[in-house]
Design a protein around this motif. Structure first.
Motif, PDB file in Angstrom:
ATOM      1  N   GLY A   1     -66.438  -6.012  10.047  1.00 55.20           N
ATOM      2  CA  GLY A   1     -66.156  -6.616  11.341  1.00 55.20           C
ATOM      3  C   GLY A   1     -66.697  -8.018  11.512  1.00 55.20           C
ATOM      4  N   SER A   2     -67.588  -8.478  10.613  1.00 53.55           N
ATOM      5  CA  SER A   2     -68.066  -9.858  10.702  1.00 53.55           C
ATOM      6  C   SER A   2     -66.880 -10.808  10.632  1.00 53.55           C
ATOM      7  CB  SER A   2     -69.031 -10.184   9.553  1.00 53.55           C
ATOM      8  OG  SER A   2     -70.269  -9.557   9.726  1.00 53.55           O
ATOM      9  N   ARG A   3     -67.019 -11.919  11.369  1.00 51.99           N
ATOM     10  CA  ARG A   3     -65.931 -12.895  11.397  1.00 51.99           C
ATOM     11  C   ARG A   3     -66.470 -14.292  11.107  1.00 51.99           C
ATOM     12  NH1 ARG A   3     -62.741 -13.320  16.229  1.00 51.99           N
ATOM     13  NH2 ARG A   3     -64.724 -13.809  17.191  1.00 51.99           N
ATOM     14  N   ALA A   4     -65.612 -15.103  10.513  1.00 54.11           N
ATOM     15  CA  ALA A   4     -65.958 -16.499  10.239  1.00 54.11           C
ATOM     16  C   ALA A   4     -64.713 -17.351  10.414  1.00 54.11           C
ATOM     17  CB  ALA A   4     -66.495 -16.656   8.820  1.00 54.11           C
ATOM     18  N   ARG A   5     -64.922 -18.542  10.940  1.00 49.39           N
ATOM     19  CA  ARG A   5     -63.832 -19.519  11.065  1.00 49.39           C
ATOM     20  C   ARG A   5     -63.907 -20.429   9.844  1.00 49.39           C
ATOM     21  NH1 ARG A   5     -64.789 -21.191  15.701  1.00 49.39           N
ATOM     22  NH2 ARG A   5     -63.207 -19.977  16.777  1.00 49.39           N
ATOM     23  N   ILE A   6     -62.822 -20.444   9.078  1.00 44.76           N
ATOM     24  CA  ILE A   6     -62.777 -21.221   7.842  1.00 44.76           C
ATOM     25  C   ILE A   6     -61.769 -22.350   7.990  1.00 44.76           C
ATOM     26  CG2 ILE A   6     -62.188 -21.175   5.389  1.00 44.76           C
ATOM     27  CD1 ILE A   6     -63.116 -18.294   5.320  1.00 44.76           C
ATOM     28  N   LYS A   7     -62.227 -23.536   7.622  1.00 44.28           N
ATOM     29  CA  LYS A   7     -61.344 -24.702   7.573  1.00 44.28           C
ATOM     30  C   LYS A   7     -61.240 -25.114   6.121  1.00 44.28           C
ATOM     31  CE  LYS A   7     -59.133 -28.433   9.031  1.00 44.28           C
ATOM     32  NZ  LYS A   7     -58.271 -28.652   7.887  1.00 44.28           N
ATOM     33  N   GLN A   8     -59.992 -25.229   5.650  1.00 44.26           N
ATOM     34  CA  GLN A   8     -59.743 -25.645   4.281  1.00 44.26           C
ATOM     35  C   GLN A   8     -58.914 -26.928   4.303  1.00 44.26           C
ATOM     36  OE1 GLN A   8     -58.463 -21.421   3.196  1.00 44.26           O
ATOM     37  NE2 GLN A   8     -59.434 -22.139   1.312  1.00 44.26           N
ATOM     38  N   PRO A   9     -59.018 -27.738   3.258  1.00 48.15           N
ATOM     39  CA  PRO A   9     -58.270 -29.000   3.245  1.00 48.15           C
ATOM     40  C   PRO A   9     -56.775 -28.775   3.494  1.00 48.15           C
ATOM     41  CG  PRO A   9     -59.791 -28.898   1.396  1.00 48.15           C
ATOM     42  CD  PRO A   9     -59.796 -27.537   2.037  1.00 48.15           C
ATOM     43  N   ALA A  10     -56.203 -29.633   4.317  1.00 56.72           N
ATOM     44  CA  ALA A  10     -54.762 -29.639   4.624  1.00 56.72           C
ATOM     45  C   ALA A  10     -54.280 -28.371   5.332  1.00 56.72           C
ATOM     46  CB  ALA A  10     -53.944 -29.887   3.358  1.00 56.72           C
ATOM     47  N   GLN A  11     -55.205 -27.606   5.930  1.00 52.83           N
ATOM     48  CA  GLN A  11     -54.836 -26.404   6.673  1.00 52.83           C
ATOM     49  C   GLN A  11     -55.560 -26.400   8.008  1.00 52.83           C
ATOM     50  OE1 GLN A  11     -55.289 -22.673   4.580  1.00 52.83           O
ATOM     51  NE2 GLN A  11     -55.067 -23.688   2.611  1.00 52.83           N
ATOM     52  N   SER A  12     -54.973 -25.702   8.974  1.00 54.15           N
ATOM     53  CA  SER A  12     -55.693 -25.490  10.226  1.00 54.15           C
ATOM     54  C   SER A  12     -56.723 -24.388  10.003  1.00 54.15           C
ATOM     55  CB  SER A  12     -54.725 -25.111  11.346  1.00 54.15           C
ATOM     56  OG  SER A  12     -54.037 -23.923  11.017  1.00 54.15           O
ATOM     57  N   ALA A  13     -57.730 -24.356  10.873  1.00 54.31           N
ATOM     58  CA  ALA A  13     -58.774 -23.338  10.747  1.00 54.31           C
ATOM     59  C   ALA A  13     -58.191 -21.947  10.989  1.00 54.31           C
ATOM     60  CB  ALA A  13     -59.902 -23.616  11.739  1.00 54.31           C
TER      61      ALA A  13
END
Length: 145
Positions: A47-59
C-alpha cells in the motif's frame, strides 16, 4: 507485454535490498528517474505510494502491491488505460554477491501497440536502472568499514 533484465551484483543481497527499498534515492543511482517522493512514512510496505517523475513523462503515483521483505517488491500505476507493474527481485548467490532482476509488465487495451512503440526505450531504461543499482550497491559495499 513484459520486459526483464537480470544482472549479477558484486555486493551482498542486503546492500542491494536496502538500495531497492530506499526509493527516494533512486534518482542518485539512475538517470531514468528525475524524482521519487514517498507519499507515506515508514518502511516500504503493502500500500505504500510514491510519486515518480521520469524524463519526458508526467509524474505518476505507484502503489506497492507485493512485498517479500529482503527479497522482492512490486508496484503498479495506471496510465492511459494501461496497468503498469514494476518488479524488483534480489536473490543472494553466495560469496557476497546477488542477482538483481528488474521487470516491467504492461496490461490493458492497447498494451501490445504501446509495447511496439516504446518497447525498445523501456528495455533500455530497465537495463540502465539495473546498471545504476549495480554501481550504487558496489559503491556502498566498497565504502563499508
Amino acid at each position: 507485454m513484459q520486459w526483464e533484465n537480470t544482472i549479477t551484483i558484486d555486493a551482498p543481497a542486503g546492500v542491494v535490498w536496502a538500495l531497492t527499498v530506499d526509493v527516494e534515492r533512486w534518482p542518485d543511482a539512475t538517470p531514468t528517474m528525475t524524482s521519487v517522493v514517498r507519499l507515506d512514512d515508514g518502511p516500504l510496505r503493502l500500500g505504500s505510494r510514491a510519486r515518480i517523475k521520469q524524463p519526458a513523462q508526467s509524474a505518476a503515483v505507484w502503489t506497492v502491491t507485493r512485498l517479500v521483505e529482503g527479497r522482492e517488491f512490486a508496484w503498479q500505476t495506471r496510465r492511459m488505460g494501461l496497468t503498469m507493474t514494476g518488479s524488483h527481485l534480489v536473490e543472494p548467490t553466495g560469496d557476497d554477491r546477488c542477482r538483481n532482476t528488474l521487470g516491467l509488465e504492461i496490461h490493458g487495451r492497447g498494451a501490445g501497440l504501446f509495447g511496439l512503440l516504446f518497447g525498445r526505450v523501456l528495455r533500455r531504461a530497465i537495463v540502465t536502472e539495473n546498471l545504476g543499482f549495480r554501481s550504487a550497491a558496489q559503491g556502498a559495499r566498497d565504502s563499508r568499514p
